[in-house]
Design an enzyme around this catalytic site. Structure first.
Site, PDB file in Angstrom:
ATOM      1  N   GLY A  63       0.954  -1.163   0.152  1.00 27.89           N
ATOM      2  CA  GLY A  63      -0.086   0.093   0.013  1.00 27.89           C
ATOM      3  C   GLY A  63       0.921   1.254   0.103  1.00 27.89           C
ATOM      4  N   CYS A  90       5.271  -5.952   1.727  1.00 33.14           N
ATOM      5  CA  CYS A  90       5.562  -4.564   1.747  1.00 33.14           C
ATOM      6  C   CYS A  90       5.005  -3.853   2.689  1.00 33.14           C
ATOM      7  CB  CYS A  90       5.297  -4.159   0.322  1.00 33.14           C
ATOM      8  SG  CYS A  90       6.106  -2.407  -0.065  1.00 33.14           S
ATOM      9  N   TYR A  91       4.036  -3.176   2.661  1.00 37.60           N
ATOM     10  CA  TYR A  91       3.323  -2.430   3.670  1.00 37.60           C
ATOM     11  C   TYR A  91       2.910  -3.488   4.692  1.00 37.60           C
ATOM     12  CZ  TYR A  91      -0.088   0.333   6.035  1.00 37.60           C
ATOM     13  OH  TYR A  91      -0.859   1.075   6.827  1.00 37.60           O
ATOM     14  N   HIS A 177       7.955  -7.816  -3.575  1.00 37.50           N
ATOM     15  CA  HIS A 177       6.570  -8.059  -4.225  1.00 37.50           C
ATOM     16  C   HIS A 177       7.079  -9.313  -4.954  1.00 37.50           C
ATOM     17  CE1 HIS A 177       4.201  -4.324  -3.163  1.00 37.50           C
ATOM     18  NE2 HIS A 177       5.356  -3.839  -3.401  1.00 37.50           N
ATOM     19  N   GLU A 179       4.329 -11.095  -6.445  1.00 35.64           N
ATOM     20  CA  GLU A 179       3.390 -11.291  -7.152  1.00 35.64           C
ATOM     21  C   GLU A 179       3.860 -10.686  -8.458  1.00 35.64           C
ATOM     22  OE1 GLU A 179       2.548  -7.239  -5.008  1.00 35.64           O
ATOM     23  OE2 GLU A 179       3.639  -9.473  -4.879  1.00 35.64           O
ATOM     24  N   GLY A 232     -22.190 -11.587 -27.603  1.00 33.41           N
ATOM     25  CA  GLY A 232     -21.032 -11.990 -28.460  1.00 33.41           C
ATOM     26  C   GLY A 232     -19.798 -12.062 -27.859  1.00 33.41           C
ATOM     27  N   ASP A 235     -17.169 -12.706 -22.144  1.00 29.47           N
ATOM     28  CA  ASP A 235     -17.828 -12.569 -21.012  1.00 29.47           C
ATOM     29  C   ASP A 235     -19.323 -12.916 -21.035  1.00 29.47           C
ATOM     30  OD1 ASP A 235     -15.289 -11.561 -20.464  1.00 29.47           O
ATOM     31  OD2 ASP A 235     -15.793  -9.480 -20.352  1.00 29.47           O
ATOM     32  N   LYS A 376      -9.907 -12.658 -16.760  1.00 26.76           N
ATOM     33  CA  LYS A 376     -10.488 -12.969 -18.065  1.00 26.76           C
ATOM     34  C   LYS A 376     -10.039 -14.348 -18.805  1.00 26.76           C
ATOM     35  CE  LYS A 376     -12.097 -10.576 -21.328  1.00 26.76           C
ATOM     36  NZ  LYS A 376     -13.208 -10.399 -21.758  1.00 26.76           N
TER      37      LYS A 376
END
Length: 520
Positions: A63, A90-91, A177, A179, A232, A235, A376
């Site tokens: 953060g 981190c934070y 980090h 990630e 179409g 999603d 997605k």
């Protein structure tokens, strides 16, 4: 609003408390890639709610705040008494230190970018990790005094307490980090925490999601009829197929032609819908209605709001004709939610999506969003599991407002004609050269300017088309696609020669951030 991604009774959960990091969604994504369901909640989630969720582990995100600031987002120290494994990133590391008696101060040298992490002690968190490995830093504060009962596991040149661990409890803090892709062995760190420390088994799959969601849909909907908007795109198609699997003939699928579709798109969508949702399919030609409301509207947020409300009004009209309808399904995804409104933590609003923040408050239908917490590529995997064909599952994202947000400025039939033809040429050439499947999203944009050109020895003053193509994993970040110059040359020549009213083509080489993928 309804969502069907609440953790199933047998499902494992890693809970992520969000403190406003730009990388929070990446943490969730990386954990899901490992086959474990992760969910983001605000940092101020009550402790009793955390207990109710019964997570296998908790991640405290990074953060932008300083833990010693007066308005810093904090949590109750009682969370450390729950005997739940905790990983502070981190934070999150600094918060653990601050709450448990250590000290955090401003670093002499702010670390942003690569750093070399050197391991000082063995631990399950470091299983399979090299003694020295490259990690990604992004912080201006650092630990100056460790809290009691903690030990140092690793350090960097500027962070002497870069990885720490409680001597008895499964509480870890890391300054870097894991990630982000820049951390060389980041996924291994996360894997070790999830499987070795939290004892997860990896139960999160497309099949388990479908089974749980179908059950939840049936329980909530009962015998009610449900409207589903079908565009179409990936999603809405996956959402419709999922709903059809759950409730069959109770589902009424509606395709609204809003007059903002691409070349031949209306007929293509109708063919797809009839093949995969054979019962209760309706086609509504609402193009004139949308275009009239958009007349002379140039502000992108107003466009989105108008289109969102008009969609709902069209659906409400269809619902009245269909009988007593209670629910409306939409294919909203997690990135839509994150960019539209901060529902998880102290994050900034980027833009309103018509199917999230753009919905009118006085809507008669109750919204069901079965894909609301999915990224997605997770949606594509669910679509494949449901049996949708590759050309549907692999389709590039197309925004709900359609060409309205790719046609900058006034929306007119003539400008739509220009954009449709240019866009089709671009997409056709991407397919022809096998670059369509190598890009995440590609499209043409009609700019609200004219430029001087020369055609047939005569001066022209005509439209400018911008081409946009990006590569991405989950749309949270994106890089511009390095398409071959020969391909771009062909596309530009075809557009200026075949599309009347265009004399200039440019290529967008902006990444996200700082730009968004769409122009509006």
């Amino acid at each position: 609003m309804s969502t069907f991604t609440e953790k199933a009774p047998e499902q494992e959960l890693i809970l992520i408390l969000d403190f406003g990091s730009q990388y929070t969604q990446l943490i969730a994504r990386r954990i899901r890639e490992l086959g474990v369901y992760s969910e983001i909640r605000s940092y101020n989630t009550p402790l009793e709610e955390i207990v109710r969720l019964n997570p296998k582990g908790v991640v405290l995100s990074g953060g932008p705040s300083s833990v010693y600031a007066g308005n810093a987002p904090l949590i109750s120290p009682d969370i450390f008494k729950l005997s739940i494994p905790i990983l502070g990133i981190c934070y999150g590391l600094q918060l653990i230190t601050h709450l448990l008696g250590g000290k955090v101060g401003k670093a002499d040298h702010r670390e942003y970018g690569y750093a070399e992490l050197n391991r000082l002690a063995d631990d399950a968190l470091f299983s399979g990790i090299d003694p020295s490995t490259a990690v990604w830093m992004s912080h201006g504060d650092k630990l100056t005094v460790m809290p009691d009962d903690f030990t140092i596991l690793a350090r960097t040149k500027n962070s002497p307490y870069c990885v720490i661990k409680h001597q008895e409890l499964p509480i870890y803090g890391i300054q870097f980090h894991p990630e982000v892709a820049h951390t060389k062995q980041g996924n291994i760190f996360l894997k070790n925490f999830i499987f070795d420390i939290c004892a997860c088994h990896g139960l999160w799959t497309s099949r388990s999601f479908i089974e749980h969601t179908v059950q939840s849909i049936r329980e909530q909907v009962g015998d009610e009829k449900v409207l589903c908007a079908v565009s179409g795109g990936v999603d809405s198609s996956v959402a419709a197929r999922l709903m059809y699997k759950a409730i069959g003939k109770q589902l009424i699928t509606i395709f609204v032609d809003n007059g903002l579709l691409r070349e031949n798109e209306g007929e293509e969508v109708r063919e797809m819908a009839r093949a995969h949702f054979p019962e209760n399919f309706q086609y509504v030609d609402a193009g004139p209605r949308f275009l009239e409301k958009l007349r002379e509207v140039t502000d992108p947020e107003r466009k989105r709001k108008i289109i969102g409300e008009t969609f709902i009004r069209v659906f409400e009209d269809a619902a009245k004709k269909a009988g007593d309808i209670k629910y409306l399904v939409q294919g909203t995804l997690y990135p839509d939610v994150i960019e539209s409104v901060s529902t998880k933590g102290p994050s900034a609003v980027i833009k309103t999506h018509h199917n999230v923040g753009g919905l009118p408050e006085d809507m008669d239908l109750e919204i069901i969003e079965p894909l609301r917490e999915l990224f997605k590529d997770e949606v594509r995997n669910v679509g494949k599991e449901l049996g949708l064909p590759d050309h549907v599952v692999g389709r590039h994202p197309f925004p709900g407002p359609g060409l309205a947000v790719r046609l900058l400025g006034n929306i007119t039939e003539d400008r739509l004609r220009v954009l449709r033809k240019a866009d089709k040429i671009f997409i056709d050439e991407l397919h022809r050269t096998d670059h369509y499947n190598r890009t995440w999203q590609a499209f043409a944009v009609l700019l609200p300017i004219n430029s001087v050109g020369v055609m047939g020895d005569e001066r022209t003053y005509e439209n400018v088309i911008a081409l946009r193509a990006v590569t991405s994993r989950d749309a949270m970040t994106a890089d511009w696609a390095k398409l071959p110059h020969s391909l771009l040359d062909t596309v530009a020549n075809r557009i200026t020669n075949e599309v009347k009213g265009v004399n200039r083509v440019v290529y967008d080489i902006s990444s996200k951030p700082p730009s968004t993928i769409e122009w509006e």
